[in-house]
Write a protein that holds these residues in place. Sequence first.
Motif, PDB file in Angstrom:
ATOM      1  N   TYR A  95       1.257   0.087  13.606  1.00 59.53           N
ATOM      2  CA  TYR A  95       2.358   1.037  13.784  1.00 59.53           C
ATOM      3  C   TYR A  95       1.728   2.337  14.237  1.00 59.53           C
ATOM      4  O   TYR A  95       1.199   3.080  13.410  1.00 59.53           O
ATOM      5  CB  TYR A  95       3.125   1.245  12.476  1.00 59.53           C
ATOM      6  CG  TYR A  95       3.959   0.052  12.068  1.00 59.53           C
ATOM      7  CD1 TYR A  95       5.103  -0.295  12.781  1.00 59.53           C
ATOM      8  CD2 TYR A  95       3.609  -0.730  10.974  1.00 59.53           C
ATOM      9  CE1 TYR A  95       5.881  -1.385  12.412  1.00 59.53           C
ATOM     10  CE2 TYR A  95       4.383  -1.818  10.608  1.00 59.53           C
ATOM     11  CZ  TYR A  95       5.513  -2.140  11.329  1.00 59.53           C
ATOM     12  OH  TYR A  95       6.266  -3.218  10.961  1.00 59.53           O
ATOM     13  N   GLY A 155       1.692  -1.097   0.038  1.00 62.03           N
ATOM     14  CA  GLY A 155       1.231  -0.601   1.331  1.00 62.03           C
ATOM     15  C   GLY A 155       0.064  -1.393   1.897  1.00 62.03           C
ATOM     16  O   GLY A 155      -0.488  -1.033   2.929  1.00 62.03           O
ATOM     17  N   ALA A 156      -0.301  -2.507   1.238  1.00 58.30           N
ATOM     18  CA  ALA A 156      -1.456  -3.285   1.695  1.00 58.30           C
ATOM     19  C   ALA A 156      -1.156  -4.052   2.977  1.00 58.30           C
ATOM     20  O   ALA A 156      -2.078  -4.422   3.711  1.00 58.30           O
ATOM     21  CB  ALA A 156      -1.899  -4.252   0.612  1.00 58.30           C
ATOM     22  N   GLY A 157       0.126  -4.306   3.242  1.00 53.30           N
ATOM     23  CA  GLY A 157       0.484  -5.041   4.460  1.00 53.30           C
ATOM     24  C   GLY A 157       1.109  -6.399   4.182  1.00 53.30           C
ATOM     25  O   GLY A 157       1.283  -7.198   5.106  1.00 53.30           O
ATOM     26  N   LYS A 158       1.478  -6.653   2.939  1.00 53.30           N
ATOM     27  CA  LYS A 158       2.025  -7.963   2.563  1.00 53.30           C
ATOM     28  C   LYS A 158       3.361  -8.232   3.256  1.00 53.30           C
ATOM     29  O   LYS A 158       3.555  -9.281   3.888  1.00 53.30           O
ATOM     30  CB  LYS A 158       2.218  -8.043   1.034  1.00 53.30           C
ATOM     31  CG  LYS A 158       0.963  -7.736   0.240  1.00 53.30           C
ATOM     32  CD  LYS A 158       1.197  -7.841  -1.263  1.00 53.30           C
ATOM     33  CE  LYS A 158       2.147  -6.804  -1.826  1.00 53.30           C
ATOM     34  NZ  LYS A 158       1.630  -5.433  -1.814  1.00 53.30           N
ATOM     35  N   THR A 159       4.285  -7.267   3.149  1.00 57.10           N
ATOM     36  CA  THR A 159       5.602  -7.457   3.748  1.00 57.10           C
ATOM     37  C   THR A 159       5.500  -7.561   5.266  1.00 57.10           C
ATOM     38  O   THR A 159       6.160  -8.395   5.890  1.00 57.10           O
ATOM     39  CB  THR A 159       6.543  -6.306   3.350  1.00 57.10           C
ATOM     40  OG1 THR A 159       6.661  -6.311   1.917  1.00 57.10           O
ATOM     41  CG2 THR A 159       7.920  -6.462   3.964  1.00 57.10           C
ATOM     42  N   THR A 160       4.641  -6.732   5.846  1.00 59.94           N
ATOM     43  CA  THR A 160       4.460  -6.781   7.294  1.00 59.94           C
ATOM     44  C   THR A 160       3.971  -8.165   7.719  1.00 59.94           C
ATOM     45  O   THR A 160       4.432  -8.717   8.723  1.00 59.94           O
ATOM     46  CB  THR A 160       3.458  -5.697   7.734  1.00 59.94           C
ATOM     47  OG1 THR A 160       3.905  -4.444   7.216  1.00 59.94           O
ATOM     48  CG2 THR A 160       3.366  -5.615   9.238  1.00 59.94           C
TER      49      THR A 160
HETATM   50  N1  LIG Z   1       8.373   0.022  10.369  1.00 58.30           N
HETATM   51  C1  LIG Z   1       7.230   0.641  10.046  1.00 58.30           C
HETATM   52  N2  LIG Z   1       6.838   1.727  10.728  1.00 58.30           N
HETATM   53  C2  LIG Z   1       5.689   2.367  10.411  1.00 58.30           C
HETATM   54  N3  LIG Z   1       4.857   1.993   9.428  1.00 58.30           N
HETATM   55  C3  LIG Z   1       5.194   0.916   8.699  1.00 58.30           C
HETATM   56  C4  LIG Z   1       6.395   0.183   8.967  1.00 58.30           C
HETATM   57  N4  LIG Z   1       6.471  -0.836   8.087  1.00 58.30           N
HETATM   58  C5  LIG Z   1       5.376  -0.756   7.306  1.00 58.30           C
HETATM   59  N5  LIG Z   1       4.614   0.305   7.674  1.00 58.30           N
HETATM   60  C6  LIG Z   1       3.319   0.694   7.067  1.00 58.30           C
HETATM   61  O1  LIG Z   1       2.483  -0.420   7.063  1.00 58.30           O
HETATM   62  C7  LIG Z   1       1.738  -0.485   5.858  1.00 58.30           C
HETATM   63  C8  LIG Z   1       1.974  -1.808   5.168  1.00 58.30           C
HETATM   64  O2  LIG Z   1       3.310  -1.853   4.666  1.00 58.30           O
HETATM   65  P1  LIG Z   1       3.898  -3.107   3.934  1.00 58.30           P
HETATM   66  O3  LIG Z   1       3.622  -4.310   4.726  1.00 58.30           O
HETATM   67  O4  LIG Z   1       5.318  -2.820   3.619  1.00 58.30           O
HETATM   68  O5  LIG Z   1       3.046  -3.147   2.596  1.00 58.30           O
HETATM   69  P2  LIG Z   1       3.288  -3.982   1.247  1.00 58.30           P
HETATM   70  O6  LIG Z   1       4.392  -4.936   1.488  1.00 58.30           O
HETATM   71  O7  LIG Z   1       1.977  -4.637   0.982  1.00 58.30           O
HETATM   72  O8  LIG Z   1       3.620  -2.987   0.188  1.00 58.30           O
HETATM   73  C9  LIG Z   1       2.150   0.705   5.040  1.00 58.30           C
HETATM   74  O9  LIG Z   1       1.203   1.720   5.235  1.00 58.30           O
HETATM   75  C10 LIG Z   1       3.468   1.095   5.613  1.00 58.30           C
HETATM   76  O10 LIG Z   1       3.708   2.458   5.483  1.00 58.30           O
END
Ligand SMILES: Nc1ncnc2c1ncn2[C@@H]1O[C@H](COP(=O)(O)OP(=O)(O)O)[C@@H](O)[C@H]1O
Lengths: 244, 325
Positions: free
Chosen positions: B29, B55-60
């Motif tokens: 991002y 914020g580790a990137g799991k959901t992403t």
């Molecule tokens: N749509 C987005 N735009 C910008 N940054 C994002 C977006 N979605 C997630 N992030 C960033 O990517 C990183 C990983 O997020 P995420 O996958 O939600 O982590 P987790 O699920 O492990 O808590 C975080 O730093 C978050 O801020």
Amino acid sequence: MRFLSLAGRNIKEVYRDPVSMILGVAMPAALLLLFSSIGKDAPLDAFTADNLTPGVTVFSFGFLTMFSAMLLAKDRQSAFLTRLLIAPLKSTDFILAYMLPFLPVAILQTAVCFAIGAILGITLDLSIALALVVLFTVAVACIGIGMILGSFFTENQVAGAGSLVIISISLFGGVWMDLKTVGGIFESVGYALPFAHAIDAARAILKGSGLGGVTTEFYWIIGYTLVFFLLGVFSFRWRTKHAS
Amino acid sequence: MKQNIGRNNKGPENENDYAVQTFGLTKKYGERIAVNAVNLSIKKGELFSLLGPNGAGKTTAIKMLSCLIKPTAGTAAIMGHDIKRNPAAVKQIINVSPQETAIAGHLSTWENLLLMGGVYGLSKEETKKRAQELIELVGLTGRAREQVRKFSGGMQRRLSIAMALISDPQVLFLDEPTLGLDPQARKALWKQIEKLKGQKTILLTTHYLEEADALADRVAIINEGKIVALGTPSELKKDIYGMQTMVIKAQNFTAEIIEDLKKAYPQTKKAENGIEIRAKELVFDDIVDYLRGQGVKIQWLSMKEPSLDDVFLSLTGKETADEVS
Ligand SMILES: Nc1ncnc2c1ncn2[C@@H]1O[C@H](COP(=O)(O)OP(=O)(O)O)[C@@H](O)[C@H]1O
Ligand SMILES: [Mg+2]
């Protein structure tokens, strides 16, 4: 026909919320009764059934914008839309499922307003059918605005923006009286928007003018409806492709 | 080329044994790298846990695997279907219980399940049959006809998982399924998830170490988008978690004593009223004998099993973010 399941859910979500039914259907009906009773005491032309019924109907369509935008914004925020976007649905499924359920709401609103109008002495002939065509076109425009707001705004922002649409229709649509008699900024802003044209057209039709007498108004309405509808569709389509 | 090599291999490294494979999967991002060149292979029928702090990137990662967002680089295959080239095929065989509960509040349990069945194109009869089974599986019998917005957090989570199961997916993604639940509800949900083990390939993300430990066949620890450790819970315990900590409370520790201990055990530090020694193998007798010889009067001594949080701390330099209750 996967969109039907989703459309069914969206209908339930709207109809099972008593607040929306009270605001969107009961309140306009109450206002119609209130203003016409004022009209009885002071014989103003503005407050006859033929004038008030189309005005209040279009006013109630402002809530279509509110409800459709709210549903979409809520589903985005609760990630319910995410769950749906993961499913094998197409953009068209989403658009149909989030727009169609509001047509029965519009029908209900119109039916209630015109039923009361009939009691209050609206002209009862075939012209009503023509007036309904004009009004439904505006309903589609209002749902389109709802899709635009719901695609980009949060729930809280939709509450504000939706109210603004309802207030705008009320102030600049000539809902309660003819804008030409009010004049000034209300007249110039009002006739730059589609709502006053729609209300004028429906009033004229009820009073006996055919479609030929309201062609200018009709172009305004169709033009705006196309713009809002297409913008609504594209906004929502964009949203379904850009999940987060 | 790569795929052919995999196919020709006999044994557990065969491509066909994997339900999910990622190849340098990356999402950026802007300047921020949310998922950084992740390579994972999840076996069919496995419950695989992606463990990492917020914020580790799991959901992403899950969003990419479920074709919601496109990878910036790299790709992945679900049951052999490439997520970039064939998202339609992927969507048919996966389902997700998102991090947010994502249920239709004004509908009942039953209606929520029928809705999802319809959305996945199941027949009415099939949906009803599966809905009935799932309501029992997740323990919502008796509450099936109530509007779900009044349900407790735990019940909503259970429904959310049932909704993901209605399409009978081959691969199920559970994104932080117990987030925000109290310990009791969490344990109850673990039982439900355990019932699914072996039947489906499951990728479960969590930031609770105990959760990965209790449920997963294998765990990958993710931090700032990168996989920093991978193995079965017991492997991880042996290799990485295997730190022991000895806590000694006593007066008259001198700086020299601590320096001396550090020679044998570099991770020796001052603690409240005493010292803490961390090492893979602590020779209890040697330490005690040495301290006695130095004239230290030991008041209290204990061995701490490594808490999983300690492990995480040593591995990622971050505490796991626990819920604020
Ligand atoms: N749509 C987005 N735009 C910008 N940054 C994002 C977006 N979605 C997630 N992030 C960033 O990517 C990183 C990983 O997020 P995420 O996958 O939600 O982590 P987790 O699920 O492990 O808590 C975080 O730093 C978050 O801020
Ligand atoms: Mg997350």
